[in-house]
Design an enzyme around this catalytic site. Structure first.
Site, PDB file in Angstrom:
ATOM      1  N   GLY A  20       0.864  -1.253  -0.025  1.00  0.00           N
ATOM      2  CA  GLY A  20       0.018   0.002   0.045  1.00  0.00           C
ATOM      3  C   GLY A  20       0.854   1.246   0.117  1.00  0.00           C
ATOM      4  N   HIS A  23       2.222   4.566  -5.297  1.00  0.00           N
ATOM      5  CA  HIS A  23       2.934   5.681  -5.890  1.00  0.00           C
ATOM      6  C   HIS A  23       3.215   5.176  -7.173  1.00  0.00           C
ATOM      7  CE1 HIS A  23       6.375   3.237  -5.148  1.00  0.00           C
ATOM      8  NE2 HIS A  23       6.238   3.274  -3.819  1.00  0.00           N
ATOM      9  N   HIS A  26       4.545   1.619  -7.945  1.00  0.00           N
ATOM     10  CA  HIS A  26       3.432   0.616  -8.149  1.00  0.00           C
ATOM     11  C   HIS A  26       2.519   0.900  -9.379  1.00  0.00           C
ATOM     12  CE1 HIS A  26       3.865   1.266  -3.540  1.00  0.00           C
ATOM     13  NE2 HIS A  26       4.331   0.224  -3.530  1.00  0.00           N
ATOM     14  N   GLN A 137      12.497  -3.435  -9.640  1.00  0.00           N
ATOM     15  CA  GLN A 137      14.038  -3.367  -9.661  1.00  0.00           C
ATOM     16  C   GLN A 137      14.709  -2.593  -8.497  1.00  0.00           C
ATOM     17  OE1 GLN A 137      16.309  -5.193 -11.413  1.00  0.00           O
ATOM     18  NE2 GLN A 137      18.224  -3.971 -10.346  1.00  0.00           N
ATOM     19  N   LYS A 138      13.794  -1.863  -7.973  1.00  0.00           N
ATOM     20  CA  LYS A 138      13.945  -0.605  -6.913  1.00  0.00           C
ATOM     21  C   LYS A 138      14.475  -1.797  -5.613  1.00  0.00           C
ATOM     22  CE  LYS A 138      13.352   2.281  -3.345  1.00  0.00           C
ATOM     23  NZ  LYS A 138      13.048   1.340  -2.284  1.00  0.00           N
ATOM     24  N   ASP A 139      13.618  -3.044  -5.446  1.00  0.00           N
ATOM     25  CA  ASP A 139      14.209  -3.862  -4.440  1.00  0.00           C
ATOM     26  C   ASP A 139      14.695  -5.057  -5.104  1.00  0.00           C
ATOM     27  OD1 ASP A 139      12.711  -2.640  -2.034  1.00  0.00           O
ATOM     28  OD2 ASP A 139      11.250  -2.597  -3.572  1.00  0.00           O
ATOM     29  N   GLN A 142      15.075  -8.407  -3.319  1.00  0.00           N
ATOM     30  CA  GLN A 142      13.788  -9.078  -3.130  1.00  0.00           C
ATOM     31  C   GLN A 142      13.417  -9.574  -4.362  1.00  0.00           C
ATOM     32  OE1 GLN A 142      10.216  -7.611  -1.206  1.00  0.00           O
ATOM     33  NE2 GLN A 142       9.722  -6.526  -2.954  1.00  0.00           N
ATOM     34  N   SER A 174       9.404   6.020  -3.063  1.00  0.00           N
ATOM     35  CA  SER A 174       9.542   4.754  -2.196  1.00  0.00           C
ATOM     36  C   SER A 174       8.290   5.325  -1.176  1.00  0.00           C
ATOM     37  CB  SER A 174      10.714   4.499  -1.465  1.00  0.00           C
ATOM     38  OG  SER A 174      10.398   3.892  -0.118  1.00  0.00           O
ATOM     39  N   SER A 175       7.442   4.433  -0.639  1.00  0.00           N
ATOM     40  CA  SER A 175       6.451   4.766   0.351  1.00  0.00           C
ATOM     41  C   SER A 175       7.066   5.425   1.529  1.00  0.00           C
ATOM     42  CB  SER A 175       5.962   3.503   0.781  1.00  0.00           C
ATOM     43  OG  SER A 175       5.028   2.872  -0.239  1.00  0.00           O
TER      44      SER A 175
HETATM   45  P1  AMP Z   1       6.212  -2.217  -1.535  1.00  0.00           P
HETATM   46  O1  AMP Z   1       4.774  -1.595  -1.520  1.00  0.00           O
HETATM   47  O2  AMP Z   1       7.206  -0.946  -0.968  1.00  0.00           O
HETATM   48  O3  AMP Z   1       6.708  -3.378  -0.894  1.00  0.00           O
HETATM   49  O4  AMP Z   1       6.493  -2.329  -2.912  1.00  0.00           O
HETATM   50  C1  AMP Z   1       5.672  -3.084  -4.042  1.00  0.00           C
HETATM   51  C2  AMP Z   1       6.289  -3.379  -5.150  1.00  0.00           C
HETATM   52  O5  AMP Z   1       6.576  -2.149  -5.715  1.00  0.00           O
HETATM   53  C3  AMP Z   1       7.846  -4.091  -5.040  1.00  0.00           C
HETATM   54  O6  AMP Z   1       7.984  -5.032  -6.053  1.00  0.00           O
HETATM   55  C4  AMP Z   1       8.680  -2.643  -5.237  1.00  0.00           C
HETATM   56  O7  AMP Z   1      10.048  -3.292  -5.364  1.00  0.00           O
HETATM   57  C5  AMP Z   1       7.970  -2.049  -6.099  1.00  0.00           C
HETATM   58  N1  AMP Z   1       8.484  -0.651  -6.155  1.00  0.00           N
HETATM   59  C6  AMP Z   1       8.726  -0.111  -5.134  1.00  0.00           C
HETATM   60  N2  AMP Z   1       9.143   1.214  -5.356  1.00  0.00           N
HETATM   61  C7  AMP Z   1       9.369   1.167  -6.776  1.00  0.00           C
HETATM   62  C8  AMP Z   1       9.802   2.126  -7.733  1.00  0.00           C
HETATM   63  N3  AMP Z   1      10.491   3.396  -7.299  1.00  0.00           N
HETATM   64  N4  AMP Z   1       9.961   1.795  -9.019  1.00  0.00           N
HETATM   65  C9  AMP Z   1       9.429   0.362  -9.361  1.00  0.00           C
HETATM   66  N5  AMP Z   1       8.897  -0.385  -8.426  1.00  0.00           N
HETATM   67  C10 AMP Z   1       8.881  -0.082  -7.234  1.00  0.00           C
END
Ligand code: AMP
Length: 269
Positions: A20, A23, A26, A137-139, A142, A174-175
């Site tokens: 959640g 942004h 996502h 790719q940010k993570d 993971q 990023s969140s």
């Molecule tokens: P999160 O909600 O932070 O767990 O992220 C959910 C998914 O969105 C994960 O696969 C993250 O790698 C991806 N994500 C987060 N930030 C970015 C970003 N700036 N660019 C691309 N993917 C992202």
């Protein structure tokens, strides 16, 4: 969720797992899923078992109304928002442990983190039965851990890794950027500047891992609000040194941010 997935027999299902606070990063995953599948499922779940005891679980942003608003405009077919007590009822003790790629870097800095990620992703795969699942790719580590588990558990799920979306000044969206005060927000650009410095050095012919690493550390040392957790250049296949994937984990004030760039690719922007 499983009943809905079964009712979609014949469809191709794309799953976008998130925590959640949605942004543009996502959104890029959702848009890619929309292009490649007939049904798109977005999950929102702040997964407690991937947070360490002193991490930010209790203050992690949960702007559910804004998230639903964004998803309405994104044309998704289902939003899966399980409750913690349904994902982990009393007595649920099974955990999924990925070896190798899950061990260094984030795995070492955040014990139990990837076990939590692998467990929840496995449960989401069982619930949604996706053909494809989308990760950023940010993570990077993971994404590699999820690719490993998808293959090792014969999931049949194709893991699609999408490029990092950045703010105009280079900061990876990023969140957790919501935690930054205005001064810290300015300081946070040091991560992408450090990656760019390594990329420039690599582009100029530098191949010595220690010097590539030092080019990142020099940029970060010049930023008083930044404390380096790790700065490494690793093999994108196994996440051990040497290699071409520059990876950073840096605290800006109390906020821990991560970013990465494969030095073989031109630096964006
Ligand atoms: P999160 O909600 O932070 O767990 O992220 C959910 C998914 O969105 C994960 O696969 C993250 O790698 C991806 N994500 C987060 N930030 C970015 C970003 N700036 N660019 C691309 N993917 C992202």
């Amino acid at each position: 969720m499983r009943a809905q997935a079964l009712a979609w027999a014949g469809a191709t299902i794309g799953l976008v797992p998130t925590m959640g606070a949605l942004h543009a990063g996502h959104r890029s995953l959702i848009d890619r899923a929309r292009q490649q599948n007939t049904k798109v499922v977005v999950s929102i779940f702040v997964n407690p078992i991937q947070f360490g005891p002193n991490e930010d679980l209790s203050r992690y942003p949960r702007p559910i109304e804004a998230d639903l608003e964004m998803l309405r405009s994104a044309d998704v077919d289902a939003i899966y928002i399980p409750r913690v007590e349904d994902m982990y009822p009393v007595g649920a003790t099974t955990r999924v442990v990925v070896g190798g790629v899950a061990e260094p870097l984030e795995g070492a800095a955040r014990p139990g983190h990837f076990q939590g990620v692998a467990t929840v992703v496995t449960k989401l795969f069982w619930a949604v039965k996706p053909d494809r699942a989308y990760f950023g790719q940010k993570d990077a580590q993971q994404a590699a851990v999820v690719q490993r588990l998808a293959a090792d558990l014969d999931s049949g799920v194709e893991v699609v890794v999408c490029p990092t979306v950045r703010e105009a000044d280079g900061l990876a969206v990023s969140s957790r950027n919501a935690y930054l005060d205005p001064q810290e927000r300015l300081a946070a650009v040091s991560l992408s500047r450090a990656l760019r410095a390594a990329s420039d050095a690599y582009g100029g012919g530098e191949r010595d891992p220690a010097r590539l690493r030092q080019s990142m550390l020099d940029v970060l040392a010049a930023e008083p609000l930044a404390t380096v957790d790790y700065a490494e250049v690793v093999d994108p296949g196994n996440f051990s040194s040497p290699g071409t994937l520059a990876l950073l984990a840096v605290r800006i004030g109390k906020t821990r941010l991560i970013d990465n760039h494969d030095l073989v690719q031109p630096y964006p922007g």
